[in-house]
Scaffold this motif. Structure first.
Motif, PDB file in Angstrom:
ATOM      1  N   ASN A  52       0.858  -1.174   0.000  1.00 45.56           N
ATOM      2  CA  ASN A  52       0.000   0.000   0.000  1.00 45.56           C
ATOM      3  C   ASN A  52       0.905   1.238   0.000  1.00 45.56           C
ATOM      4  O   ASN A  52       1.585   1.528   0.984  1.00 45.56           O
ATOM      5  CB  ASN A  52      -0.900  -0.011   1.242  1.00 45.56           C
ATOM      6  N   GLU A  53       0.926   1.965  -1.117  1.00 45.16           N
ATOM      7  CA  GLU A  53       1.810   3.117  -1.222  1.00 45.16           C
ATOM      8  C   GLU A  53       1.547   4.145  -0.130  1.00 45.16           C
ATOM      9  O   GLU A  53       2.486   4.700   0.456  1.00 45.16           O
ATOM     10  CB  GLU A  53       1.663   3.786  -2.594  1.00 45.16           C
ATOM     11  N   GLU A  54       0.284   4.420   0.161  1.00 50.14           N
ATOM     12  CA  GLU A  54      -0.032   5.431   1.174  1.00 50.14           C
ATOM     13  C   GLU A  54       0.540   5.048   2.535  1.00 50.14           C
ATOM     14  O   GLU A  54       1.036   5.908   3.275  1.00 50.14           O
ATOM     15  CB  GLU A  54      -1.547   5.615   1.271  1.00 50.14           C
ATOM     16  N   ALA A  55       0.501   3.762   2.867  1.00 46.08           N
ATOM     17  CA  ALA A  55       1.040   3.308   4.147  1.00 46.08           C
ATOM     18  C   ALA A  55       2.550   3.529   4.195  1.00 46.08           C
ATOM     19  O   ALA A  55       3.100   3.952   5.225  1.00 46.08           O
ATOM     20  CB  ALA A  55       0.704   1.838   4.368  1.00 46.08           C
ATOM     21  N   ALA A  56       3.230   3.258   3.090  1.00 36.94           N
ATOM     22  CA  ALA A  56       4.681   3.459   3.049  1.00 36.94           C
ATOM     23  C   ALA A  56       5.030   4.932   3.182  1.00 36.94           C
ATOM     24  O   ALA A  56       5.946   5.308   3.934  1.00 36.94           O
ATOM     25  CB  ALA A  56       5.243   2.890   1.750  1.00 36.94           C
ATOM     26  N   LEU A  57       4.321   5.796   2.464  1.00 38.58           N
ATOM     27  CA  LEU A  57       4.595   7.230   2.537  1.00 38.58           C
ATOM     28  C   LEU A  57       4.342   7.766   3.944  1.00 38.58           C
ATOM     29  O   LEU A  57       5.101   8.594   4.452  1.00 38.58           O
ATOM     30  CB  LEU A  57       3.745   7.983   1.519  1.00 38.58           C
ATOM     31  N   ALA A  58       3.285   7.284   4.574  1.00 38.77           N
ATOM     32  CA  ALA A  58       2.978   7.732   5.931  1.00 38.77           C
ATOM     33  C   ALA A  58       4.080   7.311   6.903  1.00 38.77           C
ATOM     34  O   ALA A  58       4.456   8.074   7.802  1.00 38.77           O
ATOM     35  CB  ALA A  58       1.637   7.157   6.377  1.00 38.77           C
ATOM     36  N   ARG A  59       4.607   6.112   6.714  1.00 37.44           N
ATOM     37  CA  ARG A  59       5.616   5.588   7.630  1.00 37.44           C
ATOM     38  C   ARG A  59       6.956   6.328   7.498  1.00 37.44           C
ATOM     39  O   ARG A  59       7.679   6.487   8.463  1.00 37.44           O
ATOM     40  CB  ARG A  59       5.799   4.093   7.380  1.00 37.44           C
ATOM     41  N   VAL A  60       7.278   6.793   6.299  1.00 40.67           N
ATOM     42  CA  VAL A  60       8.595   7.395   6.071  1.00 40.67           C
ATOM     43  C   VAL A  60       8.645   8.869   6.446  1.00 40.67           C
ATOM     44  O   VAL A  60       9.731   9.442   6.578  1.00 40.67           O
ATOM     45  CB  VAL A  60       9.014   7.194   4.593  1.00 40.67           C
ATOM     46  N   ARG A  61       7.492   9.496   6.641  1.00 39.12           N
ATOM     47  CA  ARG A  61       7.467  10.943   6.873  1.00 39.12           C
ATOM     48  C   ARG A  61       8.262  11.365   8.118  1.00 39.12           C
ATOM     49  O   ARG A  61       8.882  12.432   8.129  1.00 39.12           O
ATOM     50  CB  ARG A  61       6.026  11.443   6.973  1.00 39.12           C
ATOM     51  N   ALA A  62       8.252  10.548   9.152  1.00 41.27           N
ATOM     52  CA  ALA A  62       8.978  10.917  10.368  1.00 41.27           C
ATOM     53  C   ALA A  62      10.474  11.095  10.103  1.00 41.27           C
ATOM     54  O   ALA A  62      11.137  11.902  10.758  1.00 41.27           O
ATOM     55  CB  ALA A  62       8.767   9.858  11.449  1.00 41.27           C
ATOM     56  N   GLY A  63      10.994  10.382   9.124  1.00 45.21           N
ATOM     57  CA  GLY A  63      12.397  10.517   8.778  1.00 45.21           C
ATOM     58  C   GLY A  63      12.728  11.772   8.004  1.00 45.21           C
ATOM     59  O   GLY A  63      13.915  12.033   7.715  1.00 45.21           O
ATOM     60  N   LEU A  64      11.709  12.571   7.660  1.00 44.08           N
ATOM     61  CA  LEU A  64      11.919  13.799   6.896  1.00 44.08           C
ATOM     62  C   LEU A  64      11.673  15.057   7.724  1.00 44.08           C
ATOM     63  O   LEU A  64      11.684  16.162   7.192  1.00 44.08           O
ATOM     64  CB  LEU A  64      10.995  13.806   5.668  1.00 44.08           C
ATOM     65  N   GLU A  65      11.471  14.909   9.017  1.00 44.36           N
ATOM     66  CA  GLU A  65      11.088  16.052   9.842  1.00 44.36           C
ATOM     67  C   GLU A  65      12.150  17.147   9.871  1.00 44.36           C
ATOM     68  O   GLU A  65      11.837  18.327   9.912  1.00 44.36           O
ATOM     69  CB  GLU A  65      10.779  15.586  11.268  1.00 44.36           C
ATOM     70  N   ALA A  66      13.420  16.773   9.833  1.00 45.55           N
ATOM     71  CA  ALA A  66      14.488  17.765  10.015  1.00 45.55           C
ATOM     72  C   ALA A  66      14.854  18.514   8.749  1.00 45.55           C
ATOM     73  O   ALA A  66      15.553  19.531   8.814  1.00 45.55           O
ATOM     74  CB  ALA A  66      15.740  17.084  10.574  1.00 45.55           C
ATOM     75  N   ILE A  67      14.401  18.052   7.585  1.00 49.10           N
ATOM     76  CA  ILE A  67      14.988  18.557   6.340  1.00 49.10           C
ATOM     77  C   ILE A  67      14.586  19.987   5.992  1.00 49.10           C
ATOM     78  O   ILE A  67      15.181  20.588   5.100  1.00 49.10           O
ATOM     79  CB  ILE A  67      14.659  17.633   5.161  1.00 49.10           C
ATOM     80  N   GLY A  68      13.615  20.537   6.690  1.00 45.98           N
ATOM     81  CA  GLY A  68      13.256  21.932   6.453  1.00 45.98           C
ATOM     82  C   GLY A  68      14.095  22.912   7.240  1.00 45.98           C
ATOM     83  O   GLY A  68      13.957  24.132   7.065  1.00 45.98           O
ATOM     84  N   GLU A  69      14.989  22.400   8.092  1.00 41.32           N
ATOM     85  CA  GLU A  69      15.817  23.269   8.931  1.00 41.32           C
ATOM     86  C   GLU A  69      17.029  23.775   8.134  1.00 41.32           C
ATOM     87  O   GLU A  69      17.431  23.159   7.138  1.00 41.32           O
ATOM     88  CB  GLU A  69      16.263  22.518  10.178  1.00 41.32           C
ATOM     89  N   PRO A  70      17.634  24.885   8.570  1.00 39.53           N
ATOM     90  CA  PRO A  70      18.720  25.500   7.795  1.00 39.53           C
ATOM     91  C   PRO A  70      19.901  24.573   7.515  1.00 39.53           C
ATOM     92  O   PRO A  70      20.539  24.677   6.468  1.00 39.53           O
ATOM     93  CB  PRO A  70      19.141  26.681   8.677  1.00 39.53           C
ATOM     94  N   GLY A  71      20.204  23.653   8.416  1.00 42.48           N
ATOM     95  CA  GLY A  71      21.346  22.769   8.226  1.00 42.48           C
ATOM     96  C   GLY A  71      21.232  21.844   7.032  1.00 42.48           C
ATOM     97  O   GLY A  71      22.234  21.280   6.586  1.00 42.48           O
ATOM     98  N   TRP A  72      20.033  21.692   6.493  1.00 38.95           N
ATOM     99  CA  TRP A  72      19.819  20.796   5.354  1.00 38.95           C
ATOM    100  C   TRP A  72      19.690  21.556   4.039  1.00 38.95           C
ATOM    101  O   TRP A  72      19.286  20.997   3.035  1.00 38.95           O
ATOM    102  CB  TRP A  72      18.567  19.944   5.598  1.00 38.95           C
ATOM    103  N   ALA A  73      20.087  22.817   4.034  1.00 36.95           N
ATOM    104  CA  ALA A  73      19.916  23.643   2.839  1.00 36.95           C
ATOM    105  C   ALA A  73      20.605  23.045   1.621  1.00 36.95           C
ATOM    106  O   ALA A  73      20.079  23.096   0.503  1.00 36.95           O
ATOM    107  CB  ALA A  73      20.445  25.055   3.099  1.00 36.95           C
ATOM    108  N   ALA A  74      21.798  22.482   1.812  1.00 37.24           N
ATOM    109  CA  ALA A  74      22.533  21.929   0.668  1.00 37.24           C
ATOM    110  C   ALA A  74      21.760  20.805  -0.010  1.00 37.24           C
ATOM    111  O   ALA A  74      21.847  20.626  -1.229  1.00 37.24           O
ATOM    112  CB  ALA A  74      23.900  21.426   1.118  1.00 37.24           C
TER     113      ALA A  74
END
Length: 330
Positions: free
Chosen positions: A224-246
């Motif tokens: 189920n694609e939606e289930a996979a996308l929902a599960r992986v979102r927690a691993g993307l929480e930090a990427i909006g912070e300045p340290g991930w600009a590159a």
């Protein structure tokens, strides 16, 4: 005299050993990764968790063929002569199965530990140059500003010298990797556009020498694609912070992503409300075929090894799940 390491094999897929894995699960996880057909397993060294060299030694001794990467050892944390001794011993005992990742370390952690240098880039270049010479059985270089090992020679050296890659984000640090290292380790998220930009920073000389390009990405696989996308979102929480600009700057939706983060009250809300299309680009997630497409896209962009960081509450279950995305082997 030791032989140089072999040229990197293209199309490798690895898995990350979670830093918070219960200690009793470390070896079962590593052995299961090997059994499932992963080419590599990468251990991480984050301040306050587990040491990278100790984990690598244990995993190498507890498995048979899988390559073990250390990602990363902060240059400011260890004397280079003694780090070279440790790495050379591992590579001597387990020929051809080690990749050494070196980096700056997270500034806050390194300052807390009293190991952040006045010039992190100068230290990294001096350290990497010295480490590679020592691992190859050659005398340490002339003393530099930070690294002092002139004339040091290792008696015990490996038959196959392990590659030394730099886990760095910024353009100047990636340029330095092209000058003094065997390649790059790109932390998550490593979308194809970020891989392309990083290769450009390495410069033409490095590209001609076929560098190792190892990428990390959060991963979840489900029918189920939606289930996979929902599960992986927690691993993307930090990427909006300045340290991930590159990581974000090369993306076609970089401006929209930053506006979205600015409009969100916190990182969790940012990740949970991110458009599905962004999640697909910034992770390896979806059905087995979709995840395999994400892996292939990173290889096509120049990655020699794509390393998956399994998302989910149970690491061993998540490991079995993401293995369904491994490329079909004859």
């Amino acid at each position: 005299m030791p032989e140089p390491h072999a040229l990197p094999a293209r199309g490798r897929v690895g898995v990350m050993l979670p830093r918070d894995l219960p200690v009793g699960d470390v070896l079962p996880y590593a052995r299961r990764a090997e059994e499932l057909g992963f080419d590599q397993i990468w251990v991480v060294e984050d301040l306050g968790w587990r040491g990278g060299i100790a984990q690598a030694a244990t995993v190498l001794a507890g498995t048979t063929n899988i390559t073990v990467g250390i990602g990363i050892l902060p240059a400011g944390a260890r004397n280079v002569s003694f780090a070279a001794m440790e790495l050379a011993t591992l590579a001597q005992l387990h020929p051809g199965r080690l990749i050494a990742g070196i980096g700056h370390g997270m500034p806050d952690w390194m300052r807390r530990a009293g190991s952040w240098p006045a010039s992190p880039l100068t230290l990294l270049k001096e350290y990497t140059t010295a480490l590679r010479l020592l691992l190859a059985g050659r005398p340490g270089p002339a003393n530099g500003r930070f690294v002092r090992c002139e004339g040091v020679v290792l008696t015990e050296t490996p038959d196959i010298v392990p590659p030394v890659v730099l886990g760095v984000r910024g353009p100047r640090s990636q340029e330095a990797a092209g000058e003094v290292a065997d390649g790059l380790l790109l932390a998550e998220p490593a979308a194809p556009a970020y891989i392309t930009a990083s290769l450009h920073h390495l410069g033409p000389a490095a590209s001609a020498n076929t560098p190792e390009i190892i990428t990390y990405d959060a991963a979840a696989v489900d029918d189920n694609e939606e289930a996979a996308l929902a599960r992986v979102r927690a691993g993307l929480e930090a990427i909006g912070e300045p340290g991930w600009a590159a990581h974000i700057d090369p993306l076609p939706f970089a401006t929209e992503l930053r506006a979205h983060r600015a409009a969100c009250p916190d990182a969790r809300h940012f990740a949970q409300t991110m458009p599905d299309a962004w999640v697909r680009e910034l992770s390896i997630a979806g059905t087995p075929d979709q995840a395999r497409d994400g892996i292939n896209a990173r290889h096509a962009a120049g990655a020699t090894s794509v390393v998956l960081a399994p998302a989910g509450p149970d690491a061993l279950t998540a490991l079995d799940s993401i293995a369904r995305a491994l490329p079909h082997k004859p």
